[in-house]
Write an enzyme that holds these catalytic residues in place. Sequence first.
Site, mmCIF file in Angstrom:
data_model
loop_
_atom_site.group_PDB
_atom_site.id
_atom_site.type_symbol
_atom_site.label_atom_id
_atom_site.label_comp_id
_atom_site.label_asym_id
_atom_site.label_seq_id
_atom_site.Cartn_x
_atom_site.Cartn_y
_atom_site.Cartn_z
ATOM 1 N N TYR A 156 0.887 -1.269 0.075
ATOM 2 C CA TYR A 156 0.011 0.173 -0.167
ATOM 3 C C TYR A 156 0.923 1.306 -0.029
ATOM 4 O O TYR A 156 1.868 1.335 0.644
ATOM 5 C CB TYR A 156 -0.827 0.056 1.235
ATOM 6 C CG TYR A 156 -2.244 -0.264 1.025
ATOM 7 C CD1 TYR A 156 -2.909 0.600 0.154
ATOM 8 C CD2 TYR A 156 -2.861 -1.316 1.496
ATOM 9 C CE1 TYR A 156 -4.341 0.360 -0.242
ATOM 10 C CE2 TYR A 156 -4.319 -1.672 1.281
ATOM 11 C CZ TYR A 156 -4.974 -0.844 0.368
ATOM 12 O OH TYR A 156 -6.460 -1.007 0.183
ATOM 13 N N GLU B 21 -0.714 4.969 -0.231
ATOM 14 C CA GLU B 21 -1.374 6.200 -0.541
ATOM 15 C C GLU B 21 -0.595 7.570 -0.321
ATOM 16 O O GLU B 21 0.150 7.427 0.626
ATOM 17 C CB GLU B 21 -2.604 5.848 0.787
ATOM 18 C CG GLU B 21 -3.665 5.182 0.058
ATOM 19 C CD GLU B 21 -4.946 4.958 0.956
ATOM 20 O OE1 GLU B 21 -5.089 6.001 1.980
ATOM 21 O OE2 GLU B 21 -5.897 4.045 1.162
ATOM 22 N N ASP C 212 -8.256 13.270 -24.462
ATOM 23 C CA ASP C 212 -8.128 11.781 -24.188
ATOM 24 C C ASP C 212 -7.482 11.238 -25.257
ATOM 25 O O ASP C 212 -8.096 10.929 -26.343
ATOM 26 C CB ASP C 212 -9.709 11.294 -23.903
ATOM 27 C CG ASP C 212 -9.872 9.727 -23.442
ATOM 28 O OD1 ASP C 212 -8.818 9.401 -23.586
ATOM 29 O OD2 ASP C 212 -10.947 9.438 -22.931
ATOM 30 N N THR D 58 -5.153 5.910 -21.219
ATOM 31 C CA THR D 58 -4.878 4.716 -20.679
ATOM 32 C C THR D 58 -3.423 4.180 -21.171
ATOM 33 O O THR D 58 -2.975 4.805 -22.031
ATOM 34 C CB THR D 58 -5.791 3.736 -21.411
ATOM 35 O OG1 THR D 58 -5.962 3.799 -22.652
ATOM 36 C CG2 THR D 58 -7.223 3.911 -20.489
ATOM 37 N N LYS E 94 -3.262 0.507 -24.454
ATOM 38 C CA LYS E 94 -3.607 0.416 -25.981
ATOM 39 C C LYS E 94 -2.712 0.507 -26.974
ATOM 40 O O LYS E 94 -1.636 -0.339 -26.691
ATOM 41 C CB LYS E 94 -4.924 1.403 -26.211
ATOM 42 C CG LYS E 94 -6.095 1.197 -25.148
ATOM 43 C CD LYS E 94 -7.214 2.320 -25.708
ATOM 44 C CE LYS E 94 -8.294 2.012 -24.949
ATOM 45 N NZ LYS E 94 -8.629 2.723 -23.835
ATOM 46 N N ARG F 43 -2.921 -2.633 -18.031
ATOM 47 C CA ARG F 43 -4.142 -1.909 -18.070
ATOM 48 C C ARG F 43 -4.068 -0.884 -16.823
ATOM 49 O O ARG F 43 -3.873 -1.178 -15.589
ATOM 50 C CB ARG F 43 -5.105 -2.890 -17.772
ATOM 51 C CG ARG F 43 -5.284 -3.855 -18.650
ATOM 52 C CD ARG F 43 -6.653 -4.626 -18.449
ATOM 53 N NE ARG F 43 -7.521 -3.861 -18.907
ATOM 54 C CZ ARG F 43 -8.185 -3.856 -20.429
ATOM 55 N NH1 ARG F 43 -7.445 -4.722 -20.985
ATOM 56 N NH2 ARG F 43 -9.065 -2.959 -20.705
HETATM 57 N N1 DSN Z 1 -13.057 0.113 -23.951
HETATM 58 C C1 DSN Z 1 -12.055 1.204 -24.581
HETATM 59 C C2 DSN Z 1 -12.210 0.757 -26.196
HETATM 60 O O1 DSN Z 1 -12.366 -0.176 -26.286
HETATM 61 O O2 DSN Z 1 -11.957 1.815 -26.741
HETATM 62 C C3 DSN Z 1 -12.811 2.527 -24.174
HETATM 63 O O3 DSN Z 1 -13.048 2.788 -22.865
#
Ligand code: DSN
Length: 422
Positions: free
Chosen positions: A56, A58, A202, A228, A231, A237
Amino acid sequence: MHTPPLRNLATEDPELAQLIEGEAQRQHDKLRLIPSENYVSTAVLEATGSVLTNKYSEGYTGKRYYEGQQFIDPVETLAARRAEQLFGVAHANVQPYSGSPANLAVYLAFAQPGDPVMGMALPMGGHLTHGWSVSATGKWFRPVRYSVRRETGLVDMDEVRSLALAERPKIIFCGGTAIPRTIDFPAFAEIAREVGAVLAADIAHIAGLIAGGAHPSPVGHADVITTTTHKTLRGPRGAMILSDEAHASAVDKAVFPGLQGGPHNHTTAGIAVALHEAAQPEFATYAHQVVANAKALATALGERGFDLVSGGTDNHLILVDLTSKGIGGKPAAQALDRAGIETNYNTVPYDTRKPFDPSGVRLGTPALTTRGLGEQSMPQVAAWIDEAVGAAVKEDEATLARIAGEVRDLLAGYPMPGFAAA
Ligand code: DSN
C-alpha cells in the site's frame, strides 16, 4: 504455453491456470483486430505480476500514509519521469486505475456538479466518460455533445465552436474511442481558450502513436491529457494524466485523495517498463507500422466494397458500416470471431440500430503489428473479413471454420510476447 510459465499456479489452482493458458492460446491463434487491445512484452508481464502488488502507498512520493516506501517511491517516480520525458510534459500522474477514473479526476479537478461540460457524443465516436447519459459524467454534470458531419464522418469544428460559445462548458474533451481520423488539437485549443474552458485531450487510443511520432501531439494545446496505458502504448491496464505545472496540483488532489486510495504499484511498475520501451527507436517503427497497416487494410476493405466511416483512416482504427453488406455489426463480429478474427461491434455515426445491435464493426491494427505483420498481409486480412462476412450472411459455418484454420496457420509464423508455442 504462457510465458513466464505458470508453474506454481498450475499446481495450486489448476482450474485457473488452465483458463489463463486457454486465453494465451486464444490470443496466439486469433487475428486480434480490436483497436484498443495489444500484446504487452514479457518484461511488462513480469513487472505487473511482481510482489509490488503486496504494498500500500496512499499518497505521492515522499508524502505517503504508509511506511516502507523505499522501493515504491522510486518506482512511481521512475514511471512519472519517463512519462514526462516521453510526452514532453511538466507533470505526469501515473496513479489512475484506468481511463474512466482518469477522466473522472479531470471533472473533479476542474468542474462542479451541474456545470456544463462538453465532449463528443458516444455514438459519434466519443467515450462514455465524455458526458454520455448513462455515465456519472452525464448524470452529475450538464453534458453538451458535439457530432461528426453526416456526409464526411469528420468532427464538425463549426458545431464545436458554436455549441461552446452558447453553453460555455467548464471542460471540453477531445478524443474518443471510434475516431479514425487525426484530432485537430490546435483547433480545439483555440475554442477552449475562447470560452475559458479547460481542454482535456483523451488520447487513450492514440497515445502510442503520439509517443512514436505517428500522430500529432496535444502537448502545448491541451491543458490536461488523459490516457490509458494499454492500447497503442502497449503497457499494462492503467492510466495517466499529463499536464503542465499550472494544472498539476488540481489533478493530483483529484486523483488522491479525491477519487482513489492506494495506487496499484505493480501496474505502475508495468507502466514504467512500457514507457521505457516506448522511448526506444523500435517503438517509433512500430507506431508508424500500425498506421501503415491500418491504411493498407482500409484500402483493401474499400476495394472490396466495404463502407468505411470517413472513407478510411489516419491512425490505427477503422470503423466499418456493414449496412450495405446486409448484416448487423453484432452477428458479423460473432461470425468473424468464429473465423478467428476478433473485432468488436460498434455504433456508426447516425446509426439507426441500437447500441447492443449496431450497424458497424471497429477494427484496428496495433496487436497484429506487434505480432510483426506488415502491409503485405493486409489484402489477405481484408479478403478473410470479406469472405467471413459473406459466409455469415449465408450462415456458412464451414467457410468460417476454414478461415479460422488459415488465420492460425498464418499467425504461427509470428511469435506472440507472453506465449511460447508448444
Ligand atoms: N473500452 C475502450 C475501447 O475499447 O475503446 C474505451 O474505454
